[in-house]
Design an enzyme around this catalytic site. Structure first.
Site, mmCIF file in Angstrom:
data_model
loop_
_atom_site.group_PDB
_atom_site.id
_atom_site.type_symbol
_atom_site.label_atom_id
_atom_site.label_comp_id
_atom_site.label_asym_id
_atom_site.label_seq_id
_atom_site.Cartn_x
_atom_site.Cartn_y
_atom_site.Cartn_z
ATOM 1 N N CYS A 1 42.554 46.117 42.171
ATOM 2 C CA CYS A 1 42.858 47.539 42.047
ATOM 3 C C CYS A 1 42.689 48.222 43.415
ATOM 4 O O CYS A 1 41.812 47.846 44.206
ATOM 5 C CB CYS A 1 41.903 48.191 41.060
ATOM 6 S SG CYS A 1 41.996 47.519 39.392
ATOM 7 N N CYS B 1 34.690 40.618 37.977
ATOM 8 C CA CYS B 1 35.027 41.764 37.135
ATOM 9 C C CYS B 1 34.809 41.465 35.662
ATOM 10 O O CYS B 1 34.934 42.335 34.832
ATOM 11 C CB CYS B 1 36.478 42.167 37.351
ATOM 12 S SG CYS B 1 37.619 40.877 36.864
ATOM 13 N N CYS C 1 34.386 50.451 33.893
ATOM 14 C CA CYS C 1 35.790 50.665 34.271
ATOM 15 C C CYS C 1 36.577 49.362 34.117
ATOM 16 O O CYS C 1 37.671 49.351 33.552
ATOM 17 C CB CYS C 1 35.854 51.180 35.711
ATOM 18 S SG CYS C 1 37.526 51.562 36.276
ATOM 19 N N CYS C 2 36.004 48.241 34.616
ATOM 20 C CA CYS C 2 36.670 46.939 34.483
ATOM 21 C C CYS C 2 36.870 46.586 33.012
ATOM 22 O O CYS C 2 37.880 45.979 32.640
ATOM 23 C CB CYS C 2 35.850 45.843 35.169
ATOM 24 S SG CYS C 2 35.973 45.810 36.966
#
Ligand code: SF4
Length: 245
Positions: free
Chosen positions: A205, A233, A120-121
């Site tokens: 986030c 991240c 996702c990162c």
């Protein structure tokens, strides 16, 4: 009680640190052009943007809008764009990649495994970051040594990736304490994210950031379900680690 009330406590040598930081930013603008500031709109980054604007430096700013930022962060982004002398550019992930990933893994994929969190990162942060940094000779970050054990050795100018990607990383607040950051914000009436007043020291986030309790570690509110060692991240990990991620 606001974050300013809680934290604004300058070091005894704050004046010297501020001089060092201001000088380094001027040097970055003069010697490392093209150079850009990566801003998460956190407390450190609003200080740096303020210093860039106060010194009228030719250093544009960019923000990664991952698509899942808090409304308070998006509001601060708009306010910053409205008043900043330095241009503020927003980079967003490739929508097809986000739709494909969320469709396959769901909205909560990051909680299921470190691999999915890093995937996702990668889509929401690393790919847009590469676009933002393309052609830059250096980038400016808000990293501070005090933030975590992984950042304890952060240098003011980091050339460790220079041979690989031709870029230096400049960390003008490397020596600052959290108290220094908030002292500067207080003294200069710098606009900041109101989430800091709700015990969010480190803001990322929305799904991956929570408030911390008094006495908890600075980065305890980021990816709190993971081991400490995994808590980056990819924006600030070295290449060999990034590949492994
Ligand atoms: S911090 Fe969380 S939501 Fe943001 S890109 Fe990484 S895994 Fe995705």
């Amino acid at each position: 009680m606001s974050a300013i009330d809680l934290h604004a406590r300058p070091s005894t040598d704050f004046g010297a640190k501020l001089f060092e930081t201001s000088s380094l930013l001027r040097r970055a603008a003069a010697e490392f052009s093209p150079v850009t500031q990566a801003s998460s709109l956190g407390a450190e980054d609003v200080v740096i943007t303020h210093l860039i604007n106060a010194q009228q430096l030719n250093v544009p700013v960019f923000v990664l809008d991952t698509g899942v930022l808090h409304p308070q962060t998006l509001d601060l982004l708009e306010r910053t764009r409205a008043v900043s002398r330095a241009p503020v550019t927003v980079y967003r992930p490739v929508q097809e990649s986000v739709i494909h990933f969320v469709g396959r893994e769901g909205d909560d994929a990051m909680y299921r495994s470190i691999e999915l969190r890093k995937a996702c990162c990668c889509i929401r942060k690393l790919e847009p970051l590469e676009r933002a940094l393309a052609g830059q000779k250096a980038w400016i970050t808000g990293l501070r040594r005090e933030q975590s054990a992984a950042r304890a050795e952060v240098p003011l100018v980091d050339d460790s990736e220079l041979a690989r990607n031709g870029r230096s990383k400049i960390n003008p607040l490397a020596n600052w304490t959290w108290g220094d950051v908030w002292h500067y914000i207080q003294q200069n009436r710098v606009d900041y994210n109101p989430l800091h007043d709700q015990f969010f020291p480190s803001i990322g986030c929305a799904p991956c950031t929570r408030a911390i309790s008094l006495g908890e570690d600075f980065r305890a509110g980021r990816w709190w379900w993971e081991d400490e060692a995994a808590k980056e991240c990819g924006l600030h990990v070295k290449n060999e680690e990034k590949v492994a991620a």
